[in-house]
Design an enzyme around this catalytic site. Structure first.
Site, PDB file in Angstrom:
ATOM      1  N   PHE B 126       2.541  -9.799  -2.596  1.00 40.97           N
ATOM      2  CA  PHE B 126       3.327  -9.006  -1.657  1.00 40.97           C
ATOM      3  C   PHE B 126       2.670  -9.085  -0.276  1.00 40.97           C
ATOM      4  O   PHE B 126       1.451  -8.939  -0.146  1.00 40.97           O
ATOM      5  CB  PHE B 126       3.435  -7.555  -2.120  1.00 40.97           C
ATOM      6  CG  PHE B 126       4.407  -6.769  -1.294  1.00 40.97           C
ATOM      7  CD1 PHE B 126       5.774  -7.021  -1.382  1.00 40.97           C
ATOM      8  CD2 PHE B 126       3.971  -5.812  -0.389  1.00 40.97           C
ATOM      9  CE1 PHE B 126       6.683  -6.314  -0.600  1.00 40.97           C
ATOM     10  CE2 PHE B 126       4.871  -5.110   0.397  1.00 40.97           C
ATOM     11  CZ  PHE B 126       6.232  -5.365   0.292  1.00 40.97           C
ATOM     12  N   ASP B 197      -3.009  -4.765  -7.841  1.00 37.16           N
ATOM     13  CA  ASP B 197      -1.986  -3.932  -7.214  1.00 37.16           C
ATOM     14  C   ASP B 197      -0.921  -3.651  -8.271  1.00 37.16           C
ATOM     15  O   ASP B 197      -0.291  -4.576  -8.782  1.00 37.16           O
ATOM     16  CB  ASP B 197      -1.386  -4.667  -6.007  1.00 37.16           C
ATOM     17  CG  ASP B 197      -0.350  -3.831  -5.274  1.00 37.16           C
ATOM     18  OD1 ASP B 197       0.200  -2.880  -5.875  1.00 37.16           O
ATOM     19  OD2 ASP B 197      -0.075  -4.140  -4.097  1.00 37.16           O
ATOM     20  N   TYR B 222       6.082   5.682  -4.895  1.00 38.35           N
ATOM     21  CA  TYR B 222       7.517   5.896  -4.651  1.00 38.35           C
ATOM     22  C   TYR B 222       8.435   4.950  -5.404  1.00 38.35           C
ATOM     23  O   TYR B 222       9.647   5.011  -5.213  1.00 38.35           O
ATOM     24  CB  TYR B 222       7.835   5.861  -3.159  1.00 38.35           C
ATOM     25  CG  TYR B 222       7.448   4.623  -2.373  1.00 38.35           C
ATOM     26  CD1 TYR B 222       8.228   3.477  -2.430  1.00 38.35           C
ATOM     27  CD2 TYR B 222       6.332   4.623  -1.558  1.00 38.35           C
ATOM     28  CE1 TYR B 222       7.882   2.354  -1.691  1.00 38.35           C
ATOM     29  CE2 TYR B 222       5.976   3.511  -0.813  1.00 38.35           C
ATOM     30  CZ  TYR B 222       6.744   2.384  -0.879  1.00 38.35           C
ATOM     31  OH  TYR B 222       6.404   1.275  -0.156  1.00 38.35           O
ATOM     32  N   LYS B 223       7.877   4.091  -6.257  1.00 39.39           N
ATOM     33  CA  LYS B 223       8.738   3.202  -7.051  1.00 39.39           C
ATOM     34  C   LYS B 223       8.975   3.846  -8.415  1.00 39.39           C
ATOM     35  O   LYS B 223       9.687   4.834  -8.504  1.00 39.39           O
ATOM     36  CB  LYS B 223       8.096   1.818  -7.124  1.00 39.39           C
ATOM     37  CG  LYS B 223       7.967   1.156  -5.735  1.00 39.39           C
ATOM     38  CD  LYS B 223       7.293  -0.213  -5.841  1.00 39.39           C
ATOM     39  CE  LYS B 223       7.030  -0.820  -4.476  1.00 39.39           C
ATOM     40  NZ  LYS B 223       8.271  -1.285  -3.822  1.00 39.39           N
TER      41      LYS B 223
END
Lengths: 412, 412
Positions: B126, B197, B222-223
């Site tokens: 990412f 991660d 927040y996922k």
């Protein structure tokens, strides 16, 4: 002639900012003099947060990044902060904590002034500022020069080894204010950059970053800006530095094109590069709503009321508390004092607890400081009168001297 | 034999996690397959946030640091995250963004492995992970070694110059999962440390950090953890590293005694030193409430449903969409796939918009990826069926081919 309660009622009646108090929800019967630690809640907040949670998140879901404008919320909030600190919207970014923003600003300043090694600060600066400087110094091989808080000691320590002068504008304990214009000028005269921490200034003082030619600044969203507990902080970079600023917390929200998902970091143009990761939206939406309270506020008028409240407090302390051993731990000259007044007393902790039990909230700072913040948007002159009157009663009766007031709590 | 709608209804009827869906508030009639980007709202959130704002902040004011337990909220939230990732509460801290936490973890790892220069990662990681590594590398004089995403390429690039192997467990585009145990073992065999991660893993996969002997990890609130937009992130440090870890964001909340206000930074014992400034309380209270949804959830069972939903989706795509030019951009083997499936299609962007217009929310990633996340706590088998059926209709009718679906938005 001593000031009476009626005098204070009259002052409130003439106060042109008095109407702003109704924009806050304060606990019934409480006098809240700790807005320098956590600002009071703007009355609009419960409804706004309900909308943010139930509607924007719950119903809008991922679409709210576009449809509710979450994606440029940091910029919108920054644009509301900018006029309160004498900056343009292009120079302010909101997100992360004050500590993290100070880290970014220090790193950026040290990179601009990379030929110099010294971070100059004063021993009485707020601890997190010193800790962050220590963290940065280890990375950059910098030396931290700690001097006494006295402005002349600071001026004397400025020489051509100083990369950055890092100061907090209003001291968190004493409320003493540095002359930002004079110290910025002196620092820049020796080729140093300045970083001003506005934690206890923004929203209570008349700050003019552009006018004094400040280089960098950071500040807090949850004190006089009333953004809620742990509200995102802000960072300011003077226009002239924007294009060369590089900060090491190079997260995707500070990228030129975050949604292109390319491999190489390219800083966004201008102030956006001071962003890092995804900001805490719910906290930032609260700050956004809170800043609307400042709409229409004349910051000079706000500052005048802040001075007047502090002056009134000191005068009443002089008149009513002279026999109880209090000292004034803040400058008596309101031009040299922020929006708070410190009293000193050996039994300060217990006295503050006794006041709190009577519905008057100040706070205590070791070793002996009773700290009272006067947030000009919601503190009244009559509140100041009531505080000193209550202090007098607590001292006269000795009611502070109880076990329940003498036992310290985790956060004080 | 092709799977029918009734088959999917039957799967839902037998699903032992089915009841958890009622713990979320989802928009009426919407199929939400973007929980890998922003998790759905737990039904408890509006009331909890109302309490946090109107009561804890509005009425409790500064007292809520003690009385509402704000001061140890990060630890309480961390203790709820820990069991979801196979860690102990003493190894997890919550606060700041994923990017900021990755910065801390990378700096800490490079300091432990200070004799080595290389940060090893893969090109498809990412972007913010790569950007943060680039920011860190500039400070530490590190070299970043980018290799292909293929696990064997990573293994081949591991040598005794590698200080840190930094990978994202589940790839954000393809959903491909690295074998955390195997790569950790290989990295440690050459003396490298690992940073994982868990952005697309925590809350959807069965993660066992302790069991695989991971060194560091970070992840997103927040996922799949459903903590709300921009919710605070977490950072994990293995017990064996805790006492030597030093991270440069040395703010006061990571100090041994933050409220002693001393001049010198002293890291707090253990994981608390990974904190920096005052956390965004409102956002963190939302995450705290959201994590309660996981109470009683068996993570192995959750993972099994996550695999089953993805398998069902791929099977239905094979059965119903074969003539429309879709590719499968994710591993077909569910053990090598996270909780999301990527389809590829040259008109991916417009097709996703057409789906959204029909009440089915996935997202698009350039150049041609349609991304569907299957959050096992609230996505049903029937939702998967409805999605593929709708895709078939959109392709058969050509309804995706409209101007309004072809125009890109700011965040996609």
């Amino acid at each position: 002639m001593k000031l009476t309660k009626q005098d204070c009622i009259d002052l409130d009646a003439r106060d042109q900012l008095a109407a702003y108090r109704s924009k806050f929800t304060l606990p019934e019967g409480e006098v809240y003099l700790d807005g320098n630690s956590l600002g009071a809640m703007p009355a609009s907040l419960p409804a706004r947060m309900q909308e943010a949670v139930a509607k924007e998140w719950g119903q809008g879901l991922i679409r709210s990044w576009n449809d509710a404008g979450w994606i440029d919320l940091p910029q919108r909030v920054a644009a509301k902060v900018a006029p309160l600190i004498g900056a343009t919207a292009a120079e302010v970014m909101v997100g992360d904590s004050t500590s993290v923003n100070l880290f970014k600003a220090l790193a950026a300043a040290l990179r601009i002034n990379s030929g110099r090694k010294v971070i100059l600060t004063e021993k009485g600066n707020f601890p997190t500022d010193l800790y962050i400087a220590q963290g940065i110094a280890e990375l950059f091989g910098s030396e931290i020069r700690y001097v006494d808080s006295d402005p002349s000691a600071i001026a004397d320590a400025l020489d051509d080894s100083v990369a950055v002068l890092m100061l907090t504008h209003v001291n968190y304990r004493s409320g003493a204010v540095y002359d930002m214009a004079a110290l910025t000028r002196k620092a820049q005269a020796v080729g140093a950059l300045t970083i001003w921490d506005l934690a206890h200034s923004a929203g209570a003082l008349h700050v003019e970053l552009n006018e004094v030619n400040a280089d960098f600044a950071v500040g807090c969203g949850y004190k006089y800006l009333n953004g809620g507990p742990g509200a995102p902080a802000f960072v300011y970079v003077a226009q002239r530095h924007l294009e060369q600023v590089r900060q090491p917390l190079s997260g995707w929200h500070g990228h030129q094109k975050p949604f292109d998902f390319v491999q190489q970091y390219q800083p966004a143009p201008g102030i956006n590069r001071m962003q890092c990761g995804t900001p805490p939206l719910l906290s930032m939406l609260a700050l956004d709503a809170a800043l609307d309270v400042f709409s229409g506020v004349d910051m000079q008028q706000l500052r005048n009321k802040s001075k007047a409240l502090g002056d009134l407090f000191i005068r009443l302390v002089d008149e009513q508390l002279s026999e109880y051993g209090f000292g004034i731990g803040s400058p008596r000259d309101c031009n040299q004092r922020g929006s708070q007044v410190a009293l000193t007393h050996p039994q300060g902790y217990a006295i503050v607890q006794a006041l709190i039990a009577r519905g008057i909230t100040g706070d205590f700072r070791m070793p002996d400081i009773l700290r009272f913040g006067f947030a000009p948007l919601y503190v009244r002159y009559i509140d100041v009168h009531h505080t000193v009157e209550t202090l007098q009663q607590i001292m006269a009766s000795g009611e502070w001297n109880q076990e329940k007031f003498l036992t310290k709590k985790a956060v004080t």
